[in-house]
Every structure is written in C-alpha cells, then in structure tokens.
Design an enzyme around this catalytic site. Sequence first.
Site: not given
Length: 946
Positions: A710, A716, A838
């Site tokens: 991902g 990353s 988030d």
Amino acid sequence: MEWHGYRHCRRRHHHHCSVLLMVVYLLVDVLPASLASGSTGDDARALMQFRSLITEDPYRALVSWGGRGNLSASPAPLCGWHGVTCGSRGRRRGRVTALDLSRLGLAGAIAGSSSLSTLTYLRRLDLSQNRLHGGIPLPLPPSLEHLNLSHNALQGPVPPELGSLCYLHMLNLRYNNLTGSIPASLGNLTSLTVLSLTSNNLSGRIPGALGKLRALTGLYLNGNMLKGSIPSSVFNLSSLQHLVVQLNNLTGTLPPSAGDRLPLLKLLSVDSNQLHGAIPVSLCNSSNLEVVQMLENSFSGFIPDCLGIHLKNLWALILDFNQLEANSNSDWRFMDSLTNCSNLKVVGVSWNKMGGLLPGSTANLSTSMEFFSIGFNMVHGQIPQGIGNLVNINMLYMYQNNLTGTIPDSIGKLKKLSNLYLYGNNLSGKIPATIGNLTVLSRLSLEENMLTGSIPSSLGSCPLETLDLQNNRFTGPIPKEVLQISTLSTSANFQGNMLTGSLPSEVGDLKNLQTLDVSGNRLTGEIPASLGNCQILQYCIMKRNFFQGEIPSSIGQLKGLLGLDLSRNNLSGRIPDFLGDMKGIEGLDISFNNFQGEVPKRGIFLNASAFSVEGNIGLCGGIPELKLPPCSNYISTTNKRSHKLVMATSIAFAILGISLLIALFVFFCQTRNSRKGEHALLLISDQHVRVSYTELVTSTNGFASENLVGVGSFGSVYKGTMMSNEEEVVVAVKVLNLQQRGASQSFVAECETLRCARHRNLVKILTVCSSIDSRGLDFKAIVFDFLPNGNLHQWLHPREHGNQTGLSLIQRINIAIDVASALEYLHQYRPAPIVHCDLKPSNILLDNDMVAHVGDFGLARFVDHGQHSLPDISSGWATIRGTIGYAAPEYGLGNKVSIYGDTYSFGVLLLEIFTGKRPTDADFAQDLSLHRLEFGVRRMFQQIAC
C-alpha cells in the site's frame, strides 16, 4: 615436380641423372602440341557442348563464346573466351587448363553432361555462385586439381566417381542441395588439401576413410545433417589446420587424445551438435589453436586450466550453452590462465552451470578483449573494479547471475562498449554517473536488480537504442535528458520502480521509439500532449501510476500504435472517440480510472476481448458484452427532476434501512460472543525495542516492489518477515517518505497515539525504527502486526481490486461494531480523548477472522478542552484533517478537531458499508449526495454506544 627432381640431381652432382631429366622434360613439356592426344579444337567443342546447356546468361558473359552450339560463330579464339585460361607451353600450350565462370548468374541443368571430361589438361574448375542445378557432370578429367561448384543448386548425392580424381587438390561443393551420405571413396583423393561440403543436406556418418587424406589442411562439413561421432582418424591428420563440423547432429564425445596429433590446428568448430563429455585436456597440445568454438552442445565437467598456458595464440574461446561447471576458486583457474593470451578477444561461457566467485583476474584479461559473456550462470561476488582495464571491450554480458555490490565507476572507461547486459542480478547502489562517458553504448539492460537512487541524467550522452531499467528501486523523476536520446528506437522501459513527478514533455522527442513502459511507478500530472509526436510508437504502457486529467487528443496521431494501457490511474472525462477511429490498435486497457459517459461503439470498442473499461463506475452504453447500464437522457432538465425523485425515494428507503441497522447494531453489541481481538504475536517487549535499518531491509527483501502492499499520503507499507523467539513472523513495515511535508509529524503522531493506546480493534504497533539509510539520509519506519485480509475498501469495492467476493450482511455488521468499539475507546480515552481525524475504509484493516482494526494514526490528535498534549504546530500536517468525502464539513471552515468529526466520518463509513456507494460516487446528482443522506441520521450515530 620435374624441376624439383632436377635440382635434387644437381645437388648430388649426378650429371647423368640431370641429363636424363632434361631429356624427359623435353619429351614431355617441349614436344609440339600437335603430337599430344586431342587438340585445341576438341577443347572448344567440349566447351560449346557445355555452353549449350546454359539457359540464362544475364551478364552476357558467354557472348565471346559465340552462339549456343555454333563453334564457327565464335568471335574470338578459344583462349580469349571469358573465363577460359590456356596453357602457355609444352603439351598444355593452347589447351584449356582452367575454367572460371563464378558469380555470373548462369542458369541451366548440367546433370549428365560429360563434356568437361574431354578437357584433358583441366586443373581448376570454378562454377560457384550461379543458379545451376542438377547433378555434378561426370566423369571429370583426372588431371583436375581444383573443383569449385559451390553456391549453385546441385542436387542428388555426392558422386562417388569423384574419388577417382587422384590429382584433385581442392573440392568445393558448398551451398548446394546435395543429399545422401559422404562417399568413403573421397578418402582416395590423397592430394586433397581442402574439402568443403558446407551447407548441403548431407546425412549419415562422417566416413573414417577421410583419415587417409594426409595432405588435408581444411575440412568443412558444417551445415548438414550428419550424425554419429567424429571419427578418431580425423584427429590423426597432422596437417589439418581447420576442422569445422558445426551445425550437424553429431553425437558422442571428443577423444581424450583429440589434440595430441594436431600440431597445426588453428580452428576447431564443433558447435551446435549433440556432443557430450569433458573438454579434452589434450587440446592444450594443439599449441597453434586460435579459435575453440564448442557452444550449444552438452559438454560437462570443468574447463581445462591449461588452455591459457599453452595456447598463446588463442583469441576466441566460445563455450556457451553447455553443462560446464565451476564450484570453487580452483575451478576458475582457466580464467587466470587466459590472462597469458595477449591476443584474446572473445570469451563466452554463458548458459552453463558456472558457480563460485567471479575471479578478480577477469579484469586482467587482454586489453584486446572485445566480447565477454558469463550470462545465465550462478556466479556470485562483485564486478571487479578493474573491469575498466578492458578498454577495447564491445559487448559485456553478465546477466542472470547472483552478482552483488555496485556497478563500478570504472565502467566509464570502456569507451568502445556498445552492449552492457547486467540484468537479473542483485546489484545495488546507484548507476554511476560515469556511464555517460560510454559514447557508443547502444543497449543498456539493468532490469531485475536492486539499484537505487535517481536515474543519472548523464545517460543522455549515450546513443542508446534500448534502455531497460525495470524492476529496480529508482526514485525521483525521469530525467528529460534521457527522453531526448534521439536514437532510442527499440524500447525505453522504466516499469516497476518508485519514480515520481510528472512525465516530462520531452518524451515527444522519442520519434523513433517503438515501446515506452513507465508502468508501476508513482508518476503524477497529466499525460503530456507531446506524446503524439512519437510517430513510430507501437506500445505505450502507463498503468499503475497517478496520472490524472483527460487522455490527450494527440494520442490519436499515433498511427502505428498497437497497444495502449492506461489502467489504474486517476484519469477522468469521457472516453475519446478517436480511440475508436485508430485503425491499427489491437489492445486497449483504460480500466480502473474515473471515466464517465458513453463507451464508443466503433473500432476496437466492437471487440470485447481487445479492450477493458471495467472499474470506471461512471460509464454507460457500449456493446452488450460490457453489461453496462444504458445511457439515459437525464442530463436534460425534465429527466434531471425525475432522477431526483427516484433518488429521493431511494434515500427515504435508505434512512429506513439505516434505522433497522441501528437496532441490529445495538442488539449485536449486547449479544455477540467475544471474538479473538488481539493476535498472540509478541515480537517485542512493552518497551518497544527498536529494530535497525538493516534488519528492515533484510525482512522486506530490500523494500522490494513485490512486497509493497500500500501507498499512503506520508509513506509506503511493505510486507516483511522478521524473527521472534527463533520463529518467523510476518509484519507490516510502514516507511515514512520524509521528503513529504508533514511526514515527520505524522510519524510522531502515530507513535504517540499507539504508544499508549491498547484495544483489540486497533492495529498493534510492534516496534519503530529511526535511523539512517544506505544513502546517509534520515529513515523512519513503524512495524505493525500484519493483517492478511487487507483493508475494508478492497472488500467493499471488490471489482476494483480483482476480488471475486464481497462481504455478507453479518460481516458488514460485525465490522461496523468493531469500528464503533475502537472509536468509543479512543473518544473515552483518559487523560485526553484521541481523535483519529482520517476514518475511511482504506484505514480499516481486517485480520484472518475478518475482525476490523482501525489503523493509520498519522493525523491523530489528543484533545482536552482545547489543551493539546500533542501540539498542533504550524505545518502542512497540522492543517490536514481527513480525506475529502469523509472529513466533517466544519473542518473545511477551519474549526478545531473534535470527536464529533470522527462521528461524522463514521456515519459516512456506515453508509458506504451498507450501500456499497462511496461519498464521491457520480450516481448522486447535485444536492442529492451521500453526504446529504448521512446528515439526516448524524445525530443518531452520535448516540451509539457499544
């Protein structure tokens, strides 16, 4: 021979002998020609008979011979005819001694012609490189010394009658269509020095009788279908200089004494057969050997280390495509010995079973070296720094081995290097900038390594035709200088790296390029319109990047385009009509983008197997095989209203359904059995012992692209394997991109949050790493427990990720409860609540039991009545408060973060879980959006407690 005998007599002062020889000479060579058998007229008639068989004479070479079969019509005397040579004295005066009609394009059938047999004094016959066919004219005169019938169309077997030409010196029948076996009678040609049967269709075995040709210097049997072994008698021809039997079906082994009786041998070519066994050590006794060519066989064992010691004239050792071995340093002594060969130009041992350490003596080979290949073996070690000593090397092939270390800077000294193949190794570090000194380099192949850093702009100085850098770890942008190499014609491959930035407009300078592949990187921006200037481009592959905007119309100018792959980007707009007008295109993939509107119904869009548009949820129409919804006219005003009415009805039912789900939600919270919440994995102690950068590199195979699971805003995530209590444990390693603004603060936020928080529905932090990487730059990473079932987004939208199945209703409810449990824990945390900031499907991870875990706390905040224990410092990070579509509207007005913002995000998340629609889906028109649907039930979600 007569004068040799005369001189012999004089040396011994045998006066009577010399007088006798002079008499013999006068009788044999000085008698008038009229006393000899036959006449010039007989020779002329024989040639005219031969002339009558010629059907085509494109260069009018035989005009001087006169009309076909008409001797009286000849405009010139016999000895003035084209290609005819006559003797000048004695019995041969005026008689034909040579006939050379080579390379004249003559055509005709000469089978069965015996006219040439009457040319009593014929010594040399050359009919090569014409279009003659049929068999060899027999019988031929016994005085023949040179027979050259090569490059014709002669058919049938090799006539055994040739064995009666006892004075024949050269027999050249190459490049014909001769069949059958080689007659053993050729062994009777004891004067023969050259025998060439190259490139025919001969079969059977090589006759051992050829071992009787003691004067033979060249034996050329290559390019046939001969089988069996090479007769040992051939290796007894002490005068032999060239032995060429390549391109046959020969089997067996070379005799152990193969080189003992061939002191003059210069060329040994046995390649492309089925020979096996060891390379005879006795070849070292053929001290004049210059070329040893044995590739494409099954030779095994070790390469004799005496070759370079005794064969001082050796300039080519070609042993590729065999089963040769090298397992230790001693097995590479042959390479050490080759440093004694000052004329060495070619060494090839590729495609064998050569292992062990590449010796440093490779760099000490002759400076005249032009070709060196050890490709496709198991060689390890480093490329010697002294490789720059091979200043005349033209081709360097070290591909598909286990070489490690860096590409030495001295590579820049190889000014004559045109081909450099180092692909398929474990090379690391940067491409040296000195590579720009290679001003004749045309092919550079470095793919499948672990090279890092940026692509050097100095590559732009190399006149490359092929550039292959795929599947490494290059970062940074693609240099515009590289895209300005006008000679790039075959391919430019940047696939599978970590390149960033936009694709430079200079890509349009690649006017001769056939294949461009930039897939699997992190390129952004729009596809440059200048791409349309690449008129020769056949394949354009840009998948798996972050390109955005529309497909530029200039791509329609690529008349030679065969394949276009723009899948898995962020492209938008309508599918351009010009794609359906491109006549030659054979494959088109624009799947998993954000295209909208109608799919064209012409050209390639009529062949469902030739294109893919899946994963673009805004598309409609197209051919029936696509099974897309029909395109309605709801864009008009009246249809807009009816669409709103339908959507309003749907929303009403959705609200009703949500109410029922809330009831089920509370019920499951109270009644479901406890499930496994935490993994038993204990990689580190509670003190979070840090791991080193080296350990993380090892665990992720050097942060290999195949381990990338991902990519987020600040870094990353890689899958890795680490050791815990002498057992392997699978982990997820999040590597922060510290070049991204706010990444450092994100690292601190995640560490601070997960350092204290413990809950079965939160991702588990195992350890952290704050160190320096191999380039001397700051490195920060967080290690988590690896959750194998990916993230929730992949399960809610399975088609986008290639999944076959989605989630059941029970699974969706359980996941919603898990997320609610995590939020309740965070919002009730003491001494200060934690706000995630988030919350979205891609940040919800699922373990083996499909238990949900909230992750990615890079934007998390501690809040306590306006007092922030984790400061909101002035930075790009401090201003980020979620993802568009999921973030609370008040955040857009600059309001401070609060637990109610998470509640809003959770409401949107719930709607997406149960409707399968994202908040930004195009299905919602204008004010009828998923946000509006959520707003009506927001207060209810705020009251949820589990």
